[in-house]
Scaffold this motif. Structure first.
Motif, PDB file in Angstrom:
ATOM      1  N   PHE A  16       0.749  -0.967  -0.256  1.00 46.41           N
ATOM      2  CA  PHE A  16      -0.268  -0.096   0.152  1.00 46.41           C
ATOM      3  C   PHE A  16       0.961   1.588   0.205  1.00 46.41           C
ATOM      4  O   PHE A  16       0.519   2.173  -0.681  1.00 46.41           O
ATOM      5  CB  PHE A  16      -0.426   0.167   0.785  1.00 46.41           C
ATOM      6  CG  PHE A  16      -1.828   1.176   1.032  1.00 46.41           C
ATOM      7  CD1 PHE A  16      -3.143   1.214   0.536  1.00 46.41           C
ATOM      8  CD2 PHE A  16      -1.687   2.120   1.948  1.00 46.41           C
ATOM      9  CE1 PHE A  16      -4.294   2.257   0.361  1.00 46.41           C
ATOM     10  CE2 PHE A  16      -2.880   3.178   1.951  1.00 46.41           C
ATOM     11  CZ  PHE A  16      -4.075   3.198   1.181  1.00 46.41           C
ATOM     12  N   GLN A  17       1.530   1.649   0.431  1.00 47.84           N
ATOM     13  CA  GLN A  17       2.812   2.419   0.252  1.00 47.84           C
ATOM     14  C   GLN A  17       3.309   2.307  -0.660  1.00 47.84           C
ATOM     15  O   GLN A  17       3.250   3.740  -0.381  1.00 47.84           O
ATOM     16  CB  GLN A  17       4.212   2.307   2.002  1.00 47.84           C
ATOM     17  CG  GLN A  17       3.103   2.297   3.162  1.00 47.84           C
ATOM     18  CD  GLN A  17       4.390   2.054   4.328  1.00 47.84           C
ATOM     19  OE1 GLN A  17       5.109   1.385   3.980  1.00 47.84           O
ATOM     20  NE2 GLN A  17       4.253   2.291   5.450  1.00 47.84           N
ATOM     21  N   ARG A  18       4.235   1.988  -1.290  1.00 52.76           N
ATOM     22  CA  ARG A  18       4.310   1.531  -2.598  1.00 52.76           C
ATOM     23  C   ARG A  18       3.572   1.963  -3.732  1.00 52.76           C
ATOM     24  O   ARG A  18       3.459   2.921  -3.843  1.00 52.76           O
ATOM     25  CB  ARG A  18       5.267   0.317  -2.770  1.00 52.76           C
ATOM     26  CG  ARG A  18       5.066  -0.105  -4.432  1.00 52.76           C
ATOM     27  CD  ARG A  18       6.032  -1.407  -4.742  1.00 52.76           C
ATOM     28  NE  ARG A  18       4.793  -2.150  -5.116  1.00 52.76           N
ATOM     29  CZ  ARG A  18       3.770  -2.586  -5.272  1.00 52.76           C
ATOM     30  NH1 ARG A  18       3.841  -1.236  -5.993  1.00 52.76           N
ATOM     31  NH2 ARG A  18       2.869  -3.211  -4.919  1.00 52.76           N
ATOM     32  N   ASP A  22       4.112   5.007  -5.908  1.00 50.37           N
ATOM     33  CA  ASP A  22       3.668   5.383  -7.305  1.00 50.37           C
ATOM     34  C   ASP A  22       2.076   6.158  -7.512  1.00 50.37           C
ATOM     35  O   ASP A  22       2.847   7.233  -8.662  1.00 50.37           O
ATOM     36  CB  ASP A  22       3.323   4.019  -7.797  1.00 50.37           C
ATOM     37  CG  ASP A  22       4.294   2.601  -7.550  1.00 50.37           C
ATOM     38  OD1 ASP A  22       5.262   3.151  -7.000  1.00 50.37           O
ATOM     39  OD2 ASP A  22       3.945   1.374  -7.725  1.00 50.37           O
ATOM     40  N   LEU A  23       1.821   6.576  -6.964  1.00 44.99           N
ATOM     41  CA  LEU A  23       0.100   7.913  -6.917  1.00 44.99           C
ATOM     42  C   LEU A  23       1.194   9.014  -7.106  1.00 44.99           C
ATOM     43  O   LEU A  23       0.452   9.903  -8.073  1.00 44.99           O
ATOM     44  CB  LEU A  23      -0.664   7.752  -5.779  1.00 44.99           C
ATOM     45  CG  LEU A  23      -2.002   8.087  -6.822  1.00 44.99           C
ATOM     46  CD1 LEU A  23      -1.955   7.641  -7.317  1.00 44.99           C
ATOM     47  CD2 LEU A  23      -3.442   7.698  -5.257  1.00 44.99           C
ATOM     48  N   GLN A  93      -2.676   5.350 -15.943  1.00 40.34           N
ATOM     49  CA  GLN A  93      -1.858   5.516 -15.302  1.00 40.34           C
ATOM     50  C   GLN A  93      -1.821   5.278 -13.910  1.00 40.34           C
ATOM     51  O   GLN A  93      -2.831   4.346 -12.911  1.00 40.34           O
ATOM     52  CB  GLN A  93      -0.016   5.350 -15.424  1.00 40.34           C
ATOM     53  CG  GLN A  93       1.157   5.104 -14.356  1.00 40.34           C
ATOM     54  CD  GLN A  93       2.166   5.389 -14.174  1.00 40.34           C
ATOM     55  OE1 GLN A  93       2.451   7.107 -14.805  1.00 40.34           O
ATOM     56  NE2 GLN A  93       3.155   4.805 -14.322  1.00 40.34           N
ATOM     57  N   LEU A  94      -2.836   6.484 -13.321  1.00 42.20           N
ATOM     58  CA  LEU A  94      -2.856   6.982 -12.131  1.00 42.20           C
ATOM     59  C   LEU A  94      -4.510   6.394 -11.883  1.00 42.20           C
ATOM     60  O   LEU A  94      -5.119   6.256 -10.823  1.00 42.20           O
ATOM     61  CB  LEU A  94      -3.889   8.344 -12.539  1.00 42.20           C
ATOM     62  CG  LEU A  94      -2.904   9.282 -12.472  1.00 42.20           C
ATOM     63  CD1 LEU A  94      -3.315  11.040 -12.613  1.00 42.20           C
ATOM     64  CD2 LEU A  94      -1.990   9.534 -10.583  1.00 42.20           C
ATOM     65  N   LYS A  95      -5.410   5.696 -12.992  1.00 37.81           N
ATOM     66  CA  LYS A  95      -6.560   5.071 -12.722  1.00 37.81           C
ATOM     67  C   LYS A  95      -5.789   3.660 -11.880  1.00 37.81           C
ATOM     68  O   LYS A  95      -7.002   3.178 -11.382  1.00 37.81           O
ATOM     69  CB  LYS A  95      -7.368   5.650 -13.635  1.00 37.81           C
ATOM     70  CG  LYS A  95      -8.231   6.880 -13.974  1.00 37.81           C
ATOM     71  CD  LYS A  95      -9.392   6.326 -15.525  1.00 37.81           C
ATOM     72  CE  LYS A  95      -9.394   8.192 -15.480  1.00 37.81           C
ATOM     73  NZ  LYS A  95     -11.309   7.474 -15.872  1.00 37.81           N
ATOM     74  N   GLU A  96      -5.189   3.133 -12.614  1.00 34.68           N
ATOM     75  CA  GLU A  96      -5.160   1.791 -12.543  1.00 34.68           C
ATOM     76  C   GLU A  96      -4.124   2.066 -10.793  1.00 34.68           C
ATOM     77  O   GLU A  96      -4.132   1.000 -10.391  1.00 34.68           O
ATOM     78  CB  GLU A  96      -3.817   1.296 -13.418  1.00 34.68           C
ATOM     79  CG  GLU A  96      -3.369   0.159 -13.308  1.00 34.68           C
ATOM     80  CD  GLU A  96      -2.199  -0.682 -14.259  1.00 34.68           C
ATOM     81  OE1 GLU A  96      -1.510  -1.348 -13.734  1.00 34.68           O
ATOM     82  OE2 GLU A  96      -1.552   0.350 -15.186  1.00 34.68           O
TER      83      GLU A  96
END
Length: 132
Positions: A16-18, A22-23, A93-96
């Motif tokens: 989750f932190q990763r 990424d987000l 990418q953001l949605k994914e």
């Protein structure tokens, strides 16, 4: 069983932190692309005001080199198309990432609930034993 859940919780938390990292990186990338898009659209508007008599220069290293107005307009259009394409890619990418993050959040809640349910009978048993 509790140890396995603890390990699973730790892995899910790390994942989750990763995903959050990424987000954050994707959002920064999107912001940079927005700034580039605005800048290039401004240049395109400025080019629209020019006449064939105007001279356009391109910065190559420390030197300004004369450039054909038509070529400069074509370059800006190409750059704008590229930036728009990159924005679409980053949006996907953001949605994914957001979807994966939501799935991981649900998994974390499920693991935490399972751990709490495992600890509740132990706590209740201890309370009952102390009451006696």
């Amino acid at each position: 069983m509790s140890d396995a859940l603890q390990v699973r919780l730790q892995r899910a938390s790390t994942d989750f932190q990763r995903l959050q990292s990424d987000l954050s990186n994707a959002v920064e990338s999107r912001q940079r692309l927005d700034a580039q898009l605005s800048e290039n659209e401004l240049v395109k508007k400025e080019f629209a005001l020019l006449t064939p008599k105007n001279r356009v220069f391109k910065l190559v290293g420390p030197v300004l080199v004369p450039q054909d107005l038509g070529e400069a307009k074509t370059n800006i259009e190409t750059r704008l198309d590229f930036i728009r394409g990159e924005i679409k890619r980053v949006e996907a990418q953001l949605k994914e990432i957001e979807g994966k993050q939501e799935e991981k959040k649900i998994e974390l809640v499920e693991i935490q609930t399972a751990l709490q349910n495992m600890q509740a009978p132990v706590t209740t048993a201890r309370s009952s034993a102390l009451a006696l």
